[in-house]
Design an enzyme around this catalytic site. Structure first.
Site, mmCIF file in Angstrom:
data_model
loop_
_atom_site.group_PDB
_atom_site.id
_atom_site.type_symbol
_atom_site.label_atom_id
_atom_site.label_comp_id
_atom_site.label_asym_id
_atom_site.label_seq_id
_atom_site.Cartn_x
_atom_site.Cartn_y
_atom_site.Cartn_z
ATOM 1 N N HIS A 230 0.983 -1.066 -0.144
ATOM 2 C CA HIS A 230 0.085 -0.132 0.260
ATOM 3 C C HIS A 230 0.933 1.554 -0.049
ATOM 4 O O HIS A 230 0.648 2.374 0.066
ATOM 5 C CB HIS A 230 -0.922 -0.188 1.279
ATOM 6 C CG HIS A 230 -0.577 0.148 2.435
ATOM 7 N ND1 HIS A 230 -0.317 -0.611 3.277
ATOM 8 C CD2 HIS A 230 0.129 1.354 2.965
ATOM 9 C CE1 HIS A 230 0.411 -0.406 4.587
ATOM 10 N NE2 HIS A 230 0.504 0.886 4.382
ATOM 11 N N ASP A 285 -0.370 -7.804 1.398
ATOM 12 C CA ASP A 285 -0.134 -6.231 1.420
ATOM 13 C C ASP A 285 1.516 -6.216 1.577
ATOM 14 O O ASP A 285 2.083 -5.951 2.797
ATOM 15 C CB ASP A 285 -0.767 -5.563 2.594
ATOM 16 C CG ASP A 285 -0.301 -4.090 2.638
ATOM 17 O OD1 ASP A 285 0.419 -3.462 1.650
ATOM 18 O OD2 ASP A 285 -0.635 -3.482 3.712
ATOM 19 N N SER A 379 4.671 2.146 7.797
ATOM 20 C CA SER A 379 4.057 1.216 6.944
ATOM 21 C C SER A 379 5.374 0.648 6.276
ATOM 22 O O SER A 379 6.018 1.343 5.908
ATOM 23 C CB SER A 379 3.090 1.675 6.085
ATOM 24 O OG SER A 379 1.811 1.826 6.659
#
Length: 433
Positions: A230, A285, A379
């Site tokens: 992402h 992801d 992230s």
């Protein structure tokens, strides 16, 4: 409880019956981020102060029949019918509706930023004010919002660890969160924890666009960085991988800046944009970045080896996370690397809280103790488990609850061992070319 951003579609051209139905009167000034949008001294919509000079609200709150200069933002209010000494009244300088918002009778892209004529006085920042980003909850019978509350916040649950789209309209940063109506927030970095010893984690990578840190990553080979899928934004892609850094705001001699020759997200990660509340945006992801040139390994830059086998680590194991960004909500981001210890949680707890968003094969999670963990901007950073030479890269940070130090929702990581066959296959195929 899962929640979705659901703003009222009622047009302001008709009668406006304002107010929350059911519920309780709020403690005066207990929600200092609330904004009352008014014309002619009359409340028409709610909003949220997300920066000193920006309010977030619903796009359908804009009424073409009312002059722009007539809209006023009222902050610091409890009773909007009286002139409280706490109130700040600021005119709107500019309306930034989402460019794809077209019809006030439709739900799509119903979001808007209001640029204020001047910054609000920061009367409550240290004690009260958080740049928290609300999404609306699914309604319980007898309680919820009604007309006139459009644009105001309700309770939130999860926010991904990526940098949010609201900041597209401000010059400091870039968006990387998909979904037309998701509010992914502005808090960034490890919370709690401690500053890492400089260059003690030489495998850490800062993924940047125009010198702005957006995600973390891990150097797993001289020419490959592992991160979260992402983190890839087609319209504004990462243009620089920074290795060997401690303070990413400085030009340290130890740093290596390397471009990306190929973005390789997992083939099952969605190729088209989906709503941020779609469970498919949580699975697979993971992404590999092929570097344009090989990193030069030295005491500042080193590879973190992949785990040797598929196995799972049991709940209760102590692990570590690391990243750059904010540590305290409502303050400026830190530029140096921070680290925190976390403890793996039981699969049953993760599934009970995250429900359809949690895949026990692909994911693992940590106990939400509120004392330390990751937040937005982290992230793609590593979850390191084990001790001494037995430490392994067990996960890649994926998503968490809001606010990031919530004790209700476990922090979730993409489990690296599950994806070992894919990683080795990609790297092997590229070696053969």
């Amino acid at each position: 409880m899962l929640v979705f951003l659901l703003l009222s579609q009622i047009s302001l051209s008709g009668g406006v019956q304002s107010g929350i139905f059911g519920g309780d009167e709020a403690k005066p000034h207990s929600r200092p981020y609330m904004a009352s949008l008014q014309t002619g001294g009359r409340h028409v919509c709610g909003g949220v102060l997300i920066r000193e000079d920006y309010v977030l609200t619903a796009a359908h709150c804009y009424n073409r029949s009312i002059p722009d200069r007539a809209m006023e933002v009222v902050l610091g209010a409890h009773g909007i019918s009286s002139k409280e000494s706490s109130q700040q009244r600021i005119q709107v300088k500019k309306f930034h509706k989402h460019p794809q918002f077209r019809d006030p009778n439709q739900y799509d892209y119903d979001i808007m930023l209001l640029k204020e004529q001047k910054k609000c006085e920061d009367l409550w920042q240290k004690e009260h004010f958080n740049q928290t980003h609300m999404v609306c909850s699914s309604s319980k019978q007898g309680k919820g919002f009604c007309q006139g509350d459009s644009g105001g916040p309700q309770v939130y649950t999860w926010v991904s660890a990526r940098t949010g789209p609201i900041r597209r309209s401000t010059p400091e940063s870039r968006p990387s969160c998909p979904g037309s109506r998701s509010v992914c927030g502005m808090q960034s970095g490890i919370f709690g924890g401690r500053m890492a010893k400089p260059h003690s984690r030489p495998y850490m990578a800062s993924l940047q666009t125009r010198r702005h840190h957006g995600c973390g990553g891990v150097l797993i080979r001289e020419d490959y960085v592992l991160t979260a899928a992402h983190c890839y934004n087609r319209s504004d892609p990462i243009d620089d991988v920074v290795l060997g850094a401690h303070n990413i705001s400085e030009q340290e001699k130890s740093q290596q800046h390397i471009g990306i020759s190929e973005f390789i997200p997992h083939p099952k990660y969605p190729k088209k944009k989906l709503r941020n509340d779609d469970p498919r945006t949580r699975e697979h992801d993971i992404m590999l970045l092929k570097l344009k040139t090989k990193a030069k390994q030295n005491k500042f830059v080193k590879v973190l080896e992949l785990p040797k086998k598929y196995g799972k680590i049991r709940a209760g194991e102590q692990c570590e996370v690391a990243g750059w960004g904010k540590r305290v909500l409502g303050r400026e981001a830190e530029n140096v690397l921070y680290e925190a210890e976390v403890m793996l949680d039981k699969t049953s707890n993760c599934e009970a809280k995250w429900q359809q968003y949690y895949n026990q094969d692909q994911m693992t999670c940590s106990v939400p103790d509120g004392r330390g963990g990751f937040c937005q901007g982290d992230s793609g950073g590593p979850l390191i488990c084990g001790k001494g030479k037995a430490k392994i890269l067990y996960g890649v940070t994926a998503y968490t609850g809001a606010p990031c130090d919530t004790t209700e929702y476990p922090e979730v990581y993409t489990r690296v061992p599950y994806f070992l066959p894919w990683i080795k296959d990609v790297i092997g195929v590229n070696d053969a070319l």
